[in-house]
Design an enzyme around this catalytic site. Structure first.
Site: not given
Ligand code: NAP
Length: 357
Positions: A128, A243
């Site tokens: 991001c 951000h």
């Molecule tokens: N947040 C941001 O601003 C942002 C920006 C750019 C990129 N990202 C990237 O985008 C991704 C998601 O971010 P987030 O903030 O939404 O993350 P999050 O709140 O940690 O949510 C992660 C989701 O992925 C699922 N998950 C985790 N491990 C898994 C696996 N091995 N197999 C299947 N499902 C799995 C979890 O399942 P459960 O619900 O069942 O636990 C949860 O629903 C991350 O890789 C992060 O680095 C985030």
């Protein structure tokens, strides 16, 4: 006829993907297949959605899957991306595990959609904080070639996960009610309420954090400029979403604030960028803080504005007074939308336009 679409991971990024697919009327055939580590029902925008436990069989029925799961060895991409591709899906991944692999395009559609070809099955979304910096700098780079960038970030807690937003709200309540703050180092290295933490993700051996090194390495791949020089300090601030970044950029060819303003305020030269700036002429005004022109610069809360919610907002463009051909600028974007979900969906839209999906 639409595509069979899946979303793996239903944290803030996955939720935004579901929401924005609807907003942009992405051609989806039938209901979305929403997957996570376990089966359950959830509510998104007051609509019930059923979440299925991820399995190989689910990928067999899908054309396109947006990955929005956790990073790392037990995360979604390393566990499931190959399996999804082998079962015929195109994967667009939000995580950081595969971004720097040669042969996997790392895409900001306004910059390098041409790196996606008919053979591409897996595409990565940049980090991001990289997306907003790269989108603000690329039009300037095309005009005068960036030589060196020094960037400091002011990153919202939603950049960590949905749990981080809840933790910040709980911490603020504890502080305001005079209770001692309970720290959860797995989420924030230090207490995040009323604080700024110069520590996002793990430290590398060189003293920089992984978040900082993403900002160093990813633009090199996106711009196809292996020698681009970037020095980053990434800081978590107590903002829920959005951000901000302070960017100092030095160029190889002539550049100054006026030229940068001309380029970044031109939507044809700078797609995806909105220039927001203004300084009052009346330097003696006692009402200076009430002058709407004087207060025109982007701030994180501006992501709420419908017309700016998917943009990278840029302002405070100034000449760097210490070296020639260098400027300072301030940029803001929604880390969950353009920093993640919107960018991923724009990649899919770009593939549709090119007949690659
Ligand atoms: N947040 C941001 O601003 C942002 C920006 C750019 C990129 N990202 C990237 O985008 C991704 C998601 O971010 P987030 O903030 O939404 O993350 P999050 O709140 O940690 O949510 C992660 C989701 O992925 C699922 N998950 C985790 N491990 C898994 C696996 N091995 N197999 C299947 N499902 C799995 C979890 O399942 P459960 O619900 O069942 O636990 C949860 O629903 C991350 O890789 C992060 O680095 C985030």
């Amino acid at each position: 006829m639409g595509l069979k679409v899946g979303v793996l991971g239903i944290g803030p990024v996955g939720e935004h993907i579901v929401r924005i697919l609807g907003e942009r009327k992405f051609p989806v055939d039938g209901p979305l297949t929403i997957m996570a580590t376990r089966e359950r029902d959830e509510i998104i925008d007051e609509m019930p959605v059923s979440v299925q436990k991820v399995s190989e069989d689910l990928f067999k029925k899908l054309d396109l899957v947006f990955f929005a799961g956790k990073e790392g060895a037990k995360g979604a991409s390393l566990e499931w991306a190959d399996i999804a591709v082998k079962n015929g899906c195109v994967v667009i991944d939000n995580g950081g595990d595969l971004r720097m692999y040669p042969g996997i395009p790392l895409v900001i559609p306004e910059i390098n959609m041409d790196s996606v070809t008919k053979d591409t099955r897996l595409i990565c979304n940049p980090n991001c904080s990289t997306i907003q910096m790269a989108l603000a700098l690329y039009p300037l780079h095309k005009a005068s070639r960036v030589r060196r960038v020094i960037v400091s970030t002011y990153q919202s807690v939603s950049g960590h996960s949905g749990g981080a937003m809840e933790l910040l709200k709980a911490e603020i309540k504890q502080v305001l009610s005079g209770e001692s703050v309970q720290e959860y180092p797995a989420i924030f290295a230090r207490s995040a309420s009323f604080n700024c933490i110069p520590h996002i993700d793990r430290f590398e051996k060189n003293g920089y954090t992984r978040e900082e090194m993403k900002m160093v390495n990813e633009p090199r791949k996106i711009f196809n400029e292996p020698n681009l020089l970037i020095s980053a300090t990434a800081v978590r601030v107590p903002v829920l979403v959005g951000h901000s970044e302070s960017i100092n950029a030095e160029f190889m060819e002539p550049m100054n604030a006026q030229k940068a303003i001309e380029i970044l305020s031109n939507p044809v030269l700078s797609p995806g960028v909105v220039y927001i700036d203004g300084i009052t002429d009346d330097k003696n005004s006692l009402e200076i803080r009430h002058d709407p022109l004087e207060r025109r610069y982007p701030v994180a809360s501006d992501i709420e504005k419908v017309e700016w919610k998917d943009s990278v907002m840029v302002g405070r463009i100034r000449d760097d007074m210490t070296v020639p051909n260098a400027i300072n600028l301030w940029c803001v974007s929604d880390n969950l939308r353009k920093g993640a979900a919107t960018n991923a969906i724009q990649i899919a839209e770009g593939m549709l336009e090119k007949g690659l999906l």
